[in-house]
Scaffold this active site. Structure first.
Site, PDB file in Angstrom:
ATOM      1  N   HIS A 189       0.793  -1.229   0.000  1.00  0.00           N
ATOM      2  CA  HIS A 189       0.000   0.000   0.000  1.00  0.00           C
ATOM      3  C   HIS A 189       0.823   1.276   0.000  1.00  0.00           C
ATOM      4  CE1 HIS A 189      -3.186  -2.903   0.669  1.00  0.00           C
ATOM      5  NE2 HIS A 189      -3.877  -2.035  -0.039  1.00  0.00           N
ATOM      6  N   ARG A 296     -11.056   3.390  -1.127  1.00  0.00           N
ATOM      7  CA  ARG A 296     -10.483   2.589  -0.031  1.00  0.00           C
ATOM      8  C   ARG A 296     -10.763   3.308   1.285  1.00  0.00           C
ATOM      9  NH1 ARG A 296      -5.940   1.849  -3.942  1.00  0.00           N
ATOM     10  NH2 ARG A 296      -5.580  -0.386  -4.180  1.00  0.00           N
ATOM     11  N   ARG A 332     -15.807   0.873  -0.857  1.00  0.00           N
ATOM     12  CA  ARG A 332     -15.403  -0.422  -0.309  1.00  0.00           C
ATOM     13  C   ARG A 332     -15.412  -0.343   1.211  1.00  0.00           C
ATOM     14  NH1 ARG A 332      -9.518  -2.900  -1.544  1.00  0.00           N
ATOM     15  NH2 ARG A 332      -8.784  -1.410  -0.024  1.00  0.00           N
ATOM     16  N   GLU A 431     -10.407 -11.462  -4.920  1.00  0.00           N
ATOM     17  CA  GLU A 431      -8.969 -11.351  -4.664  1.00  0.00           C
ATOM     18  C   GLU A 431      -8.407 -12.570  -3.942  1.00  0.00           C
ATOM     19  OE1 GLU A 431      -8.378  -7.504  -2.856  1.00  0.00           O
ATOM     20  OE2 GLU A 431     -10.052  -7.728  -1.492  1.00  0.00           O
ATOM     21  N   ASN A 454      -4.104  -7.167  -7.060  1.00  0.00           N
ATOM     22  CA  ASN A 454      -2.910  -7.108  -6.189  1.00  0.00           C
ATOM     23  C   ASN A 454      -2.931  -8.283  -5.225  1.00  0.00           C
ATOM     24  OD1 ASN A 454      -2.591  -4.628  -7.400  1.00  0.00           O
ATOM     25  ND2 ASN A 454      -3.497  -3.502  -5.701  1.00  0.00           N
ATOM     26  N   ASP A 455      -4.059  -8.428  -4.540  1.00  0.00           N
ATOM     27  CA  ASP A 455      -4.150  -9.542  -3.602  1.00  0.00           C
ATOM     28  C   ASP A 455      -4.255 -10.861  -4.351  1.00  0.00           C
ATOM     29  OD1 ASP A 455      -3.904  -8.664  -0.922  1.00  0.00           O
ATOM     30  OD2 ASP A 455      -5.779  -7.564  -1.156  1.00  0.00           O
ATOM     31  N   ARG A 465       2.963  -9.565  -1.088  1.00  0.00           N
ATOM     32  CA  ARG A 465       3.053  -8.394  -1.975  1.00  0.00           C
ATOM     33  C   ARG A 465       3.981  -7.320  -1.429  1.00  0.00           C
ATOM     34  NH1 ARG A 465      -3.127  -6.058  -1.565  1.00  0.00           N
ATOM     35  NH2 ARG A 465      -2.296  -4.059  -2.218  1.00  0.00           N
ATOM     36  N   CYS A 502      -9.562  -3.606 -10.439  1.00  0.00           N
ATOM     37  CA  CYS A 502      -9.143  -2.384  -9.744  1.00  0.00           C
ATOM     38  C   CYS A 502      -7.771  -2.517  -9.089  1.00  0.00           C
ATOM     39  CB  CYS A 502     -10.187  -1.973  -8.708  1.00  0.00           C
ATOM     40  SG  CYS A 502     -10.400  -3.185  -7.408  1.00  0.00           S
TER      41      CYS A 502
HETATM   42  C1  PEP Z   1      -6.281  -5.363  -4.771  1.00  0.00           C
HETATM   43  O1  PEP Z   1      -6.010  -6.195  -3.905  1.00  0.00           O
HETATM   44  O2  PEP Z   1      -5.999  -5.492  -5.967  1.00  0.00           O
HETATM   45  C2  PEP Z   1      -6.988  -4.110  -4.401  1.00  0.00           C
HETATM   46  C3  PEP Z   1      -7.398  -3.248  -5.310  1.00  0.00           C
HETATM   47  O3  PEP Z   1      -7.142  -3.841  -3.069  1.00  0.00           O
HETATM   48  P1  PEP Z   1      -5.926  -3.331  -2.158  1.00  0.00           P
HETATM   49  O4  PEP Z   1      -4.772  -3.003  -3.051  1.00  0.00           O
HETATM   50  O5  PEP Z   1      -6.415  -2.150  -1.399  1.00  0.00           O
HETATM   51  O6  PEP Z   1      -5.664  -4.524  -1.285  1.00  0.00           O
HETATM   52 MG    MG Z   2      -6.941  -6.073  -1.941  1.00  0.00          MG
END
Ligand code: PEP
Ligand code: MG
Length: 582
Positions: A189, A296, A332, A431, A454-455, A465, A502
């Site tokens: 993040h 977020r 979210r 995710e 991402n997750d 990550r 996303c």
């Molecule tokens: C993701 O996991 O791709 C996502 C958009 O949520 P975050 O990056 O906030 O975990």
């Molecule tokens: Mg995520």
């Protein structure tokens, strides 16, 4: 030249600012004996400030969570007055003649050794409370130091062992021209925030914090992960030239803000933005996004000293909706845990935080807390076209439980005659591989889905990550990631359910090409990338993306996929290829 992991694209040349107080990484400073009393005063001030913060936390947790939960913080509050802890820190400062942060670290290490020997598991676990209080004191001292040190307005490149999301969210993009860190992955993040702010960043350079001196000249390229310390005049001027070209190209992209995101062969693509606060929602308008695809909400909690009340949350969500393009926002619910922690929910350090007690998994322990957020979202939903999104869904039961909570919240609002939006669309994030593999069953329960790549990538590849040591695994160019995405997108399209992606892939031109070929038509990304992706869409024929999608799922190695996509992008749009991280 040092080579790290490319985190956020862009080029910077500026003086280094060594940021000493990233949590947990601190080498003791010897303090002159005449200045020791100053360190004692810093400690006492920090105790007072943290005590006030805990008072506010106790009040909020008492009224919004439970008396039992508030008890935890009363115990923390009393630790600040415990002569044992206070006396130990004072005595370490005086005896070892070191700074207050190091003294706190040493006191904690002594307690950890002591508690580690205890037989009773319950008592042994109490060390986490001491850690929590010491962590709060360290953050308080770090925050005061940072505010003091970052007061200079000179442009700098921040060099730090690591950066936390709660720190990055306070950065000033005009002052901080670049970020170089030892740890942190490209979809962590802190990295996402750097990209959202348009700050070039490189991570994964071991010992950089020790090697760089305050004020050294740094030249860096966040696209390739290159960092030079005190480069010669030729390298410096080459980087300044690269920087001018980069900024020129990027700014040119914004010229298309009012043009539609339509491909050469006439397909309209939806480009939405990911926002972390009200200023991002405003920027989304100026870059030409058509709505907010992901708010977020946890950043409201991360930047708030205590639990935000229902009315504070309502006000914040309403502002986001009012500032968002076309008043369209997907909100979210709280996605805490992993690398995002708030002290008041007792999300203590876990061995595997990303696999642990995070996000909607906190629901059973804190139903009132979630309900307060839902009330605020349902009420604010009247201000625009709003969707409600639940993160980190693993099972259909979780969706059932959340839907029941939404129904209960609606009933309560109706009973209390509180106006709210009755027809909010409900969606879940895909995710967790379990949800992706059962996408057909998930779709029965929801109005839309949003893929959190991402997750999803970190869980498919079993690679944290945020850990640069496994960054080569936690990246989307691995064929299994593309295969799973293809299957999710295909099923959603067959069922006629809206699907958005996303994660950070949505803002990377190399990834957008195969995703378009797989049939994805909605992308949500950091506002900084909307102009570039729009320029790409306007330049291509969608039918040319179909063979690209086929090829990335056929190739066997991530390096082959990356090289193939780089070659395709350069052939289609060379000026866009230069704006992407490799
Ligand atoms: C993701 O996991 O791709 C996502 C958009 O949520 P975050 O990056 O906030 O975990
Ligand atoms: Mg995520």
């Amino acid at each position: 030249m040092k080579k790290g992991i490319p985190i956020s694209p862009g080029i910077a040349v500026a003086r280094a600012f060594r940021w000493e107080h990233a949590l947990g990484q601190h080498s003791p400073h010897l303090i002159d004996s005449t200045a020791l009393s100053g360190e004692l005063v810093r400690f006492d001030h920090a105790c007072v400030a943290v005590g006030l913060e805990l008072d506010r936390t106790i009040e909020r947790v008492q009224s919004e969570v439970s008396n039992e939960a508030a008890e935890i913080f009363r115990a923390h509050r009393s630790m600040l007055r415990d002569p044992n802890l206070v006396g130990k820190v004072h005595s370490i400062i005086l005896r070892r003649q070191i700074d207050v942060t190091s003294a706190l670290g040493e006191a904690l290490a002594e307690y950890e050794a002591l508690f580690g020997q205890l037989k009773d598991e319950y008592l042994r676990e109490r060390i986490s409370d001491i850690r929590d209080v010491v962590g709060r004191l360290m953050s308080q001292i770090a925050m005061e130091d940072t505010q003091l040190k970052l007061q200079s307005t000179e442009p700098i490149i921040l060099v730090a062992p690591e950066i936390l999301p709660s720190q990055a969210v306070m950065f000033d993009r005009f002052q901080i021209q670049g970020i170089v860190t030892e740890t942190g992955g490209s979809t962590g993040h802190a990295a996402i925030l750097a990209r959202a702010l348009g700050i070039p960043a490189v991570s994964g350079i071991p010992d950089i914090w020790k090697e760089v001196h305050q004020g050294d000249l740094i030249a860096m390229d966040g696209r390739e992960g290159h960092v030079h310390i005190n480069p010669g005049p030729e390298v410096e001027s080459a980087y300044r030239k690269l920087q001018r070209e980069y900024v020129h190209q990027r700014d040119r992209m914004v010229e298309n803000r009012d043009l539609p995101a339509v491909s050469q062969d006439g397909h309209a693509i939806e480009l939405l933005s990911n926002v972390n606060g009200v200023p991002d929602a405003l920027v989304s308008q100026s870059v030409g996004a058509s709505g907010v695809g992901l708010y977020r909400t946890e950043y409201l909690f991360l930047t708030h000293p205590t639990v935000p009340t229902e009315s504070e949350q309502y006000e914040n969500y309403r502002q986001i909706i009012e500032q968002a393009p076309n008043r369209r926002v997907i909100i979210r619910t709280l996605d805490l845990g992993g690398d995002k922690q708030v002290p008041y929910l007792g999300t203590h350090r876990e061995a595997n935080p990303f696999m642990g007690w995070r996000s909607v998994r906190l629901l059973s322990a804190y139903p009132d807390f979630f309900q307060t957020q839902l009330r605020a979202i349902l009420r604010a939903g009247q201000a625009g076209d709003v969707g409600l999104l639940f993160p980190m869904i693993s099972t259909v039961e979780e969706i059932h439980r959340l839907r029941r909570l939404v129904d209960r919240t609606r009933m309560e609002l109706t009973r209390g005659n509180v106006p709210f939006q009755g027809k909010l669309a409900i969606g879940v994030m895909i995710e967790v591989p379990a949800a992706a593999l059962c996408i057909d069953q998930m779709l029965d329960e929801v109005d839309f889905v949003s893929i959190g790549s991402n997750d999803l990538t970190q869980y498919v590849m079993a690679a944290d990550r945020d850990n640069p040591k496994v960054a080569h695994l936690c990246e989307p160019f691995h064929p299994p990631v593309f295969r799973l995405l293809r299957s999710v997108i295909r099923t959603c399209n067959e069922r006629g359910k809206p699907v958005t992606l996303c994660g950070e892939m949505a803002g990377r031109p190399r990834c957008v090409l195969p995703l378009l070929g797989m049939g994805l038509r909605r992308f949500s990304m950091s506002p900084a990338f909307v102009p570039t992706i729009k320029a790409l869409i306007r330049k291509i024929d969608l039918k040319d993306c179909i063979p690209i999608a086929e090829q990335v799922t056929r190739l066997r190695r991530a390096d082959e996929v990356r090289a193939y996509l780089s070659e395709r992008l350069r052939a289609i749009c060379p000026n866009i290829a230069m704006l992407d991280t490799l």
